[in-house]
Design an enzyme around this catalytic site. Structure first.
Site, PDB file in Angstrom:
ATOM      1  N   CYS A 149       0.837  -1.199   0.000  1.00  0.00           N
ATOM      2  CA  CYS A 149       0.000   0.000   0.000  1.00  0.00           C
ATOM      3  C   CYS A 149       0.877   1.256   0.000  1.00  0.00           C
ATOM      4  O   CYS A 149       1.898   1.319   0.668  1.00  0.00           O
ATOM      5  CB  CYS A 149      -0.897   0.021   1.234  1.00  0.00           C
ATOM      6  SG  CYS A 149      -2.080  -1.323   1.229  1.00  0.00           S
TER       7      CYS A 149
ATOM      8  N   ARG B 199       8.229   3.667   2.151  1.00  0.00           N
ATOM      9  CA  ARG B 199       8.211   2.505   3.049  1.00  0.00           C
ATOM     10  C   ARG B 199       9.593   1.883   3.021  1.00  0.00           C
ATOM     11  O   ARG B 199       9.851   0.914   2.336  1.00  0.00           O
ATOM     12  CB  ARG B 199       7.109   1.539   2.633  1.00  0.00           C
ATOM     13  CG  ARG B 199       5.725   2.187   2.748  1.00  0.00           C
ATOM     14  CD  ARG B 199       4.590   1.227   2.556  1.00  0.00           C
ATOM     15  NE  ARG B 199       4.429   0.317   3.695  1.00  0.00           N
ATOM     16  CZ  ARG B 199       3.431  -0.580   3.776  1.00  0.00           C
ATOM     17  NH1 ARG B 199       2.586  -0.691   2.783  1.00  0.00           N
ATOM     18  NH2 ARG B 199       3.327  -1.377   4.810  1.00  0.00           N
TER      19      ARG B 199
ATOM     20  N   ASP C  48      -3.850   0.669  11.298  1.00  0.00           N
ATOM     21  CA  ASP C  48      -4.635  -0.074  10.302  1.00  0.00           C
ATOM     22  C   ASP C  48      -6.137  -0.003  10.559  1.00  0.00           C
ATOM     23  O   ASP C  48      -6.924  -0.518   9.762  1.00  0.00           O
ATOM     24  CB  ASP C  48      -4.199  -1.540  10.240  1.00  0.00           C
ATOM     25  CG  ASP C  48      -2.791  -1.675   9.708  1.00  0.00           C
ATOM     26  OD1 ASP C  48      -2.199  -2.758   9.862  1.00  0.00           O
ATOM     27  OD2 ASP C  48      -2.264  -0.691   9.161  1.00  0.00           O
TER      28      ASP C  48
HETATM   29  C1  EPZ Z   1       3.182  -3.571   8.882  1.00  0.00           C
HETATM   30  O1  EPZ Z   1       3.811  -2.833   7.857  1.00  0.00           O
HETATM   31  C2  EPZ Z   1       1.809  -3.926   8.357  1.00  0.00           C
HETATM   32  N1  EPZ Z   1       1.952  -4.731   7.149  1.00  0.00           N
HETATM   33  C3  EPZ Z   1       1.011  -2.658   8.057  1.00  0.00           C
HETATM   34  O2  EPZ Z   1      -0.314  -3.087   7.762  1.00  0.00           O
HETATM   35  C4  EPZ Z   1       0.940  -1.778   9.293  1.00  0.00           C
HETATM   36  O3  EPZ Z   1       0.342  -0.536   8.943  1.00  0.00           O
HETATM   37  C5  EPZ Z   1       2.334  -1.532   9.863  1.00  0.00           C
HETATM   38  O4  EPZ Z   1       3.029  -2.780  10.074  1.00  0.00           O
HETATM   39  C6  EPZ Z   1       2.282  -0.798  11.203  1.00  0.00           C
HETATM   40  O5  EPZ Z   1       1.530  -1.567  12.104  1.00  0.00           O
HETATM   41  C7  EPZ Z   1       2.272  -6.036   7.284  1.00  0.00           C
HETATM   42  O6  EPZ Z   1       2.432  -6.538   8.389  1.00  0.00           O
HETATM   43  C8  EPZ Z   1       2.390  -6.823   6.008  1.00  0.00           C
HETATM   44  P1  EPZ Z   1       6.463  -0.840   9.975  1.00  0.00           P
HETATM   45  P2  EPZ Z   1       5.397  -2.521   7.946  1.00  0.00           P
HETATM   46  O7  EPZ Z   1       7.781  -1.373   9.568  1.00  0.00           O
HETATM   47  O8  EPZ Z   1       6.070  -3.646   8.619  1.00  0.00           O
HETATM   48  C9  EPZ Z   1       9.103   3.033   9.408  1.00  0.00           C
HETATM   49  C10 EPZ Z   1      -2.232  -3.444   6.517  1.00  0.00           C
HETATM   50  O9  EPZ Z   1      -3.151  -2.617   6.327  1.00  0.00           O
HETATM   51  N2  EPZ Z   1      10.164   2.113   8.953  1.00  0.00           N
HETATM   52  O10 EPZ Z   1       5.927  -1.179  11.326  1.00  0.00           O
HETATM   53  O11 EPZ Z   1       5.849  -2.100   6.600  1.00  0.00           O
HETATM   54  C11 EPZ Z   1       7.958   3.134   8.415  1.00  0.00           C
HETATM   55  O12 EPZ Z   1       8.251   4.090   7.398  1.00  0.00           O
HETATM   56  C12 EPZ Z   1      -0.804  -2.972   6.428  1.00  0.00           C
HETATM   57  O13 EPZ Z   1      -2.400  -4.621   6.849  1.00  0.00           O
HETATM   58  C13 EPZ Z   1      11.448   2.635   8.735  1.00  0.00           C
HETATM   59  O14 EPZ Z   1      11.688   3.830   8.901  1.00  0.00           O
HETATM   60  O15 EPZ Z   1       5.374  -1.255   8.899  1.00  0.00           O
HETATM   61  C14 EPZ Z   1       6.806   3.545   9.282  1.00  0.00           C
HETATM   62  O16 EPZ Z   1       6.833   4.950   9.462  1.00  0.00           O
HETATM   63  C15 EPZ Z   1      -0.691  -1.575   5.871  1.00  0.00           C
HETATM   64  N3  EPZ Z   1      12.435   1.796   8.318  1.00  0.00           N
HETATM   65  C16 EPZ Z   1       7.115   2.868  10.626  1.00  0.00           C
HETATM   66  O17 EPZ Z   1       8.493   2.494  10.575  1.00  0.00           O
HETATM   67  C17 EPZ Z   1      12.211   0.451   8.126  1.00  0.00           C
HETATM   68  O18 EPZ Z   1      13.163  -0.273   7.762  1.00  0.00           O
HETATM   69  C18 EPZ Z   1       6.300   1.619  10.888  1.00  0.00           C
HETATM   70  O19 EPZ Z   1       6.479   0.760   9.775  1.00  0.00           O
HETATM   71  C19 EPZ Z   1      10.906  -0.062   8.349  1.00  0.00           C
HETATM   72  C20 EPZ Z   1       9.904   0.788   8.775  1.00  0.00           C
END
Ligand code: EPZ
Length: 427
Positions: free
Chosen positions: A117, A122, A305
């Site tokens: 998404c 990301r 979410d």
């Molecule tokens: C997971 O995404 C979920 N997806 C997302 O759900 C959910 O919104 C998100 O976690 C937060 O709960 C899956 O599990 C497949 P993050 P993810 O790494 O892992 C920053 C849905 O609707 N970040 O927790 O990609 C990032 O930019 C989906 O089911 C970094 O800076 O999310 C964000 O601001 C949409 N560097 C924050 O961390 C990185 O290397 C949280 O992202 C990784 C992330």
């Protein structure tokens, strides 16, 4: 192309059963790569993201069979490559778990930058940082992340930002690394705990999942296991909000109420009744909803979410509600679609101001991402008239049988095939 067609204004009543958690399933299925024998995974949701991650594993050589509607047999011993299919991988975000699993098992992985998404950048820098803390090196060229390690050795991983994906990937890479690994500032979502429990059921040694420090002692091998995925917290929350928004009376079955606490509390704050049972919640609403303020945070805070779904409901609440999106940089793209239905929403940076209106009026809208699509469904269920929702592929990525489940609650919703522009011209 297909679209949802909804005749809105009907209160939802009855019972709905929740499937397995998408964000646990898309991590647990790649985690099977780490096993030295086949696994049986149960309570797998019937959604396209699961089908895609399973296809990617089959592309690596894994043997996968459907045991029944919600159970998979996965044999990782037939895997013959560490290079994932580029086109398939860029179709979803969770494909990045292949990096941790393949690195943890074979000491190498080649996986395209993930898709998913679009609500801002990301990055995967924290995933790479975790792998490098265990002794791996990486390159990023032509859209492909190549990662390798002659030997993975346990170490300290500090996640600058609380990241679900980086926490999961660090666990996958560390479970067989020699020695002790500590993941600090770890994410605490229920699906993090579910992955840790799955890995431990294969013989891993992980402690502290669900807290902000996860402790892992590497083991030499992991064996096949049978494991049932937890119910989907966000699917459950979505039906709770749909019931509240339509002024309905709905029992949501097959849930873990503890995982829904913050959603329940927010609904109660809005004047909605929520009764908790052992494995179910009942939501009762008269449709008169109080305004509220939402601040999304990592678990146990308000889940990002669930933000779009609440926004759809708040468009018809009394007064001005405020939503602060603190996890993603741009998760309000759906606002312009809600405005087509008569919603009064203004967005300033990462804050949305929602002025409740008496009712929404049907209009053609589109899903801009997975949870935004769920928000359009909730808005369409409330709006007067017939709402059509396009780009429903986003919704089908994360919600199993959503049309059947909503019809089972009394919604007047159908899925229709749309004519593409070319077809219309030819016609
Ligand atoms: C997971 O995404 C979920 N997806 C997302 O759900 C959910 O919104 C998100 O976690 C937060 O709960 C899956 O599990 C497949 P993050 P993810 O790494 O892992 C920053 C849905 O609707 N970040 O927790 O990609 C990032 O930019 C989906 O089911 C970094 O800076 O999310 C964000 O601001 C949409 N560097 C924050 O961390 C990185 O290397 C949280 O992202 C990784 C992330």
């Amino acid at each position: 192309m297909e679209k949802y067609v909804i005749n809105g204004g009907k209160r939802l009543n009855g019972e709905v059963s929740i499937g397995g958690a998408k964000n646990a399933a898309v991590a647990i299925i790649p985690a099977v790569i780490l096993a030295d024998s086949p696994c049986r995974i149960e309570n797998v949701p019937d959604i396209s993201d699961v089908a895609l991650i399973a296809n990617i594993l089959q592309g690596l050589g894994a043997t996968i069979k459907n045991i029944n509607k919600s159970s998979l047999y996965i044999d990782p011993t037939t895997i013959f490559t560490h290079i994932a299919n580029y086109e398939q991988v860029k179709g979803m975000r969770a494909s990045y778990y292949l990096l941790g699993a393949l690195l943890g098992k074979y000491g190498k992985a080649e996986v395209a930058m993930p898709g998913g998404c679009n609500f801002g950048v990301r990055p995967v820098d924290l995933h790479i940082k975790a792998f490098e803390a265990l002794g791996a090196t990486h390159t990023l060229k032509n859209g492909v992340i190549k990662i390798k390690a002659d030997k993975l050795v346990g170490g300290k991983i500090y996640l600058d930002v609380v990241s679900v994906g980086a926490t999961m990937n660090a666990m996958l890479a560390a479970v067989k690394a020699e020695g002790y690994t500590e993941i600090e500032n770890a994410a605490k979502e229920p699906h993090i705990v579910d992955l840790a429990n799955f890995l431990n059921s294969m013989g891993a040694n992980i402690k502290g999942a669900g807290t902000d420090t996860i402790k892992i002692r590497g083991v030499r091998s992991l064996k096949g296991t049978t494991y049932s995925i937890i119910p989907d917290q966000i699917e459950a929350g979505t039906y709770m909000v749909a019931a509240a928004a339509t002024g309905g009376n709905v029992v949501v079955n097959n849930v873990i109420p503890r995982h829904l606490e913050v959603i329940t509390a927010k609904l109660q704050e809005m004047g909605v009744s929520v009764e908790e049972y052992d494995e179910a919640v009942r939501v009762i609403s008269d449709g008169k909803l109080k305004k509220c303020t939402i601040k999304t945070m990592p678990h146990p805070g308000f889940p990002t979410d669930m933000q779009p779904q609440f926004a759809a409901m708040l468009t018809i609440a009394n007064g001005i509600s405020v939503i602060h999106e603190n996890v993603w940089e741009n998760r309000f793209q759906y606002v312009s679609e809600l405005a087509r239905l008569g919603a009064k929403i203004s967005v300033e940076g990462k804050v949305a101001f929602i002025e409740g209106v008496d009712h929404l009026e049907a209009a053609p809208v589109k899903a801009t991402d997975l949870r935004a699509g769920a928000a359009m469904l909730i808005a369409g269920l409330c709006a007067k008239g017939t709402t059509e929702i396009e780009n429903i592929g986003y919704v089908e990525r994360g919600y199993e049988n959503i049309v059947e489940k909503l019809r089972g609650l009394g919604a007047d919703i159908t899925k229709k095939r749309t004519m593409t522009t070319t077809q219309v011209v030819i016609a």
